[in-house]
Design an enzyme around this catalytic site. Structure first.
Site, mmCIF file in Angstrom:
data_model
loop_
_atom_site.group_PDB
_atom_site.id
_atom_site.type_symbol
_atom_site.label_atom_id
_atom_site.label_comp_id
_atom_site.label_asym_id
_atom_site.label_seq_id
_atom_site.Cartn_x
_atom_site.Cartn_y
_atom_site.Cartn_z
ATOM 1 N N LYS A 66 13.917 3.217 -42.895
ATOM 2 C CA LYS A 66 12.594 3.469 -43.487
ATOM 3 C C LYS A 66 11.564 2.586 -42.792
ATOM 4 C CE LYS A 66 13.544 4.963 -48.209
ATOM 5 N NZ LYS A 66 13.335 4.659 -49.634
ATOM 6 N N LYS A 89 24.154 -2.130 -47.943
ATOM 7 C CA LYS A 89 23.026 -1.211 -47.742
ATOM 8 C C LYS A 89 23.370 -0.175 -46.662
ATOM 9 C CE LYS A 89 18.210 -0.388 -47.204
ATOM 10 N NZ LYS A 89 16.844 -0.825 -47.037
ATOM 11 N N ARG A 136 20.958 7.071 -52.379
ATOM 12 C CA ARG A 136 20.096 5.962 -51.925
ATOM 13 C C ARG A 136 19.178 5.487 -53.046
ATOM 14 N NH1 ARG A 136 17.237 5.186 -45.966
ATOM 15 N NH2 ARG A 136 16.334 3.149 -46.422
ATOM 16 N N ASN A 181 16.820 1.559 -55.683
ATOM 17 C CA ASN A 181 15.570 1.325 -56.423
ATOM 18 C C ASN A 181 15.798 0.482 -57.673
ATOM 19 O OD1 ASN A 181 14.199 2.880 -54.587
ATOM 20 N ND2 ASN A 181 14.512 4.775 -55.758
ATOM 21 N N HIS A 224 13.388 -2.074 -58.892
ATOM 22 C CA HIS A 224 12.130 -1.868 -58.160
ATOM 23 C C HIS A 224 11.160 -0.945 -58.893
ATOM 24 C CE1 HIS A 224 14.405 -3.886 -55.110
ATOM 25 N NE2 HIS A 224 13.402 -3.887 -54.266
HETATM 26 N N1 NAD Z 1 11.528 -0.545 -44.701
HETATM 27 C C1 NAD Z 1 12.193 -0.905 -45.754
HETATM 28 O O1 NAD Z 1 13.239 -0.327 -46.103
HETATM 29 C C2 NAD Z 1 11.694 -2.057 -46.571
HETATM 30 C C3 NAD Z 1 12.478 -2.614 -47.594
HETATM 31 C C4 NAD Z 1 11.985 -3.734 -48.273
HETATM 32 C C5 NAD Z 1 10.748 -4.274 -47.949
HETATM 33 N N2 NAD Z 1 10.006 -3.700 -46.970
HETATM 34 C C6 NAD Z 1 8.718 -4.266 -46.582
HETATM 35 O O2 NAD Z 1 8.958 -5.560 -46.054
HETATM 36 C C7 NAD Z 1 7.799 -6.377 -46.244
HETATM 37 C C8 NAD Z 1 8.216 -7.730 -46.769
HETATM 38 O O3 NAD Z 1 9.032 -8.342 -45.810
HETATM 39 P P1 NAD Z 1 9.291 -9.910 -45.835
HETATM 40 O O4 NAD Z 1 9.701 -10.345 -47.180
HETATM 41 O O5 NAD Z 1 10.180 -10.190 -44.673
HETATM 42 O O6 NAD Z 1 7.844 -10.524 -45.638
HETATM 43 P P2 NAD Z 1 6.922 -10.866 -44.363
HETATM 44 O O7 NAD Z 1 7.231 -10.031 -43.206
HETATM 45 O O8 NAD Z 1 5.533 -10.849 -44.900
HETATM 46 O O9 NAD Z 1 7.348 -12.356 -44.039
HETATM 47 C C9 NAD Z 1 7.139 -13.348 -45.007
HETATM 48 C C10 NAD Z 1 6.546 -14.603 -44.411
HETATM 49 O O10 NAD Z 1 7.544 -15.285 -43.691
HETATM 50 C C11 NAD Z 1 7.050 -15.673 -42.409
HETATM 51 N N3 NAD Z 1 8.229 -15.731 -41.535
HETATM 52 C C12 NAD Z 1 8.912 -14.730 -40.963
HETATM 53 N N4 NAD Z 1 9.993 -15.200 -40.351
HETATM 54 C C13 NAD Z 1 9.977 -16.537 -40.517
HETATM 55 C C14 NAD Z 1 10.840 -17.582 -40.123
HETATM 56 N N5 NAD Z 1 11.966 -17.339 -39.452
HETATM 57 N N6 NAD Z 1 10.511 -18.854 -40.466
HETATM 58 C C15 NAD Z 1 9.389 -19.114 -41.193
HETATM 59 N N7 NAD Z 1 8.543 -18.172 -41.610
HETATM 60 C C16 NAD Z 1 8.847 -16.892 -41.276
HETATM 61 C C17 NAD Z 1 6.029 -14.635 -42.070
HETATM 62 O O11 NAD Z 1 5.084 -15.182 -41.182
HETATM 63 C C18 NAD Z 1 5.402 -14.363 -43.442
HETATM 64 O O12 NAD Z 1 4.404 -15.301 -43.717
HETATM 65 C C19 NAD Z 1 6.874 -5.606 -47.155
HETATM 66 O O13 NAD Z 1 5.836 -5.043 -46.391
HETATM 67 C C20 NAD Z 1 7.753 -4.496 -47.715
HETATM 68 O O14 NAD Z 1 7.029 -3.325 -48.031
HETATM 69 C C21 NAD Z 1 10.455 -2.619 -46.266
#
Ligand code: NAD
Length: 355
Positions: free
Chosen positions: A140, A223, A237, A241, A244
């Site tokens: 996704k 997953k 799948r 959720n 969520h």
């Molecule tokens: N495609 C999918 O199936 C799916 C599933 C769940 C979530 N998402 C999406 O994922 C996003 C959230 O992802 P996330 O939680 O990774 O958040 P993010 O990508 O915003 O990262 C969170 C923070 O961590 C920092 N960061 C990243 N790697 C780091 C590291 N190694 N060390 C220190 N800081 C680091 C980033 O700069 C950011 O400030 C949302 O947009 C959500 O919609 C997508």
């Protein structure tokens, strides 16, 4: 190093997990098959881990595209700008995009790879725990528009996921917890090995390299099996959720401020477990186990003053609902999820009141 194979969307690819996962021959081999390679890299990750990213860039003669972090940058508007940039730089249907960052970068670069020239090759190098166990697996990808999150997207499976655990050393606890919340979800809905691992550790001890590798292996593996059976979410799948349906509604009601995603999902799981218990599907002991985990990892604690009518309203607008009814994934016993469950509104309201 651990390896999982994902078979989804007519594609077969590996998820490599461990220290050094991005250093192997896999990324250079994929880059060698492409005419150009573009690394879309989180600005923060480049700041913290240039020594890990630069060899991969140099080894593939890739072009660096730094990306600003933050949900506001995972936007359709910027995707348009990025397409123009790719064209200007000579990217074609035979090019490769490597996404290095958390879920924001993975979703944005993934969406761009899915849409550019009707789809080009993609590699995910997730750098947050959430991205390693959740967003990089399953295909996704999406960007936001002003009216809503993840509204424009696609199913676009990567050619490789390299979950290099060296990145996690700099991940703050607040971000680690967002990933832990998803592993708790995977534990409750089917990966019982994860339950033992989570119960036997703490927020500190789980950072030990071998424990972290096992946590990612079990969670991402779970997953991968689910999306392998139902890539397009026409059935199974939907169990993902769990937590969520309510969690997203809380985040959206609060306008994504003052609550982390992990916290919202943990609250969502609390409500959806409570509904399962009220329906007689779960024992009080089983829901207590969840409370024990939330205490251990500092999730879903304390009372929240929520506008319940507001949460219900936001649930109705969730794009995963259809036919005017709200559908839940619930648990009929730990590890035994059921999906597409309609819940009586009175019961839902009572469960929300427990927050
Ligand atoms: N495609 C999918 O199936 C799916 C599933 C769940 C979530 N998402 C999406 O994922 C996003 C959230 O992802 P996330 O939680 O990774 O958040 P993010 O990508 O915003 O990262 C969170 C923070 O961590 C920092 N960061 C990243 N790697 C780091 C590291 N190694 N060390 C220190 N800081 C680091 C980033 O700069 C950011 O400030 C949302 O947009 C959500 O919609 C997508």
């Amino acid at each position: 190093m651990r390896k999982i194979n994902v078979a989804a969307g007519g594609k077969n690819y590996d998820v490599l997990i461990g220290s050094g996962a991005m250093d192997g021959p896999d990324i250079p081999e994929l880059a060698a098959r492409a005419d150009r390679t573009g690394f879309v890299v989180s600005g923060r990750v480049m700041e913290l881990h240039a020594e890990l990213v630069t060899p991969a860039l140099e080894g593939t003669r890739g072009r660096l595209f730094p990306m600003k972090d933050g949900e506001e940058n995972k936007n359709y508007r910027y995707a348009g700008e990025f397409f123009n940039l790719l064209l200007k730089e000579g990217f074609s249907r035979r090019s490769l995009v490597v996404a290095v960052g958390g879920g924001v970068v993975g979703d944005f670069a993934g969406y761009c790879a899915a849409a550019f020239m009707r789809g080009i090759a993609l590699v995910h190098v997730p750098t947050t725990l959430l991205a390693m166990v959740d967003s990089s697996i399953g295909g996704k990808v999406a960007v936001n528009v002003d009216a809503g999150k993840n509204i424009v997207g696609a199913f676009h499976q990567p050619s490789l996921v390299a979950a290099d655990t060296r990145f996690l050393g700099t991940l703050p606890d607040s971000e680690l917890k967002n990933g832990i919340a998803e592993t708790v979800k995977h534990a409750l809905i089917g990966e019982t090995g994860l339950l033992d691992l989570l119960r036997g550790n703490t927020l500190d001890s789980i950072r030990a390299p071998e424990v972290m590798e096992e946590l990612i292996f079990l969670s991402a593996g779970f997953k991968a099996r689910v999306v392998g059976e139902d890539e397009r979410e026409t059935g199974l799948r939907a169990i993902l959720n769990f937590g969520h349906t309510v969690g997203h509604a809380i985040e959206s009601l609060l306008d994504y401020r003052g609550i982390s995603h992990g916290e919202a999902v943990a609250l969502g799981m609390k409500v959806e477990l409570d509904i399962s218990r009220r329906l007689g599907y779960l024992s009080a002991g089983e829901t207590e186990l969840f409370i024990e985990l939330t205490r251990k990892y500092g999730l879903a604690q304390g009372q929240l003053r929520l506008d319940i009518a507001g949460v219900l309203d936001h649930m109705k607008y969730d794009k995963k609902n259809y036919g005017g009814t709200i559908r839940f994934a619930l648990l009929k016993g730990l590890g035994n999820p059921v999906f597409d469950q309609e819940v009586d509104i009175g019961l839902l309201r009572e469960a929300l009141e427990t927050l």
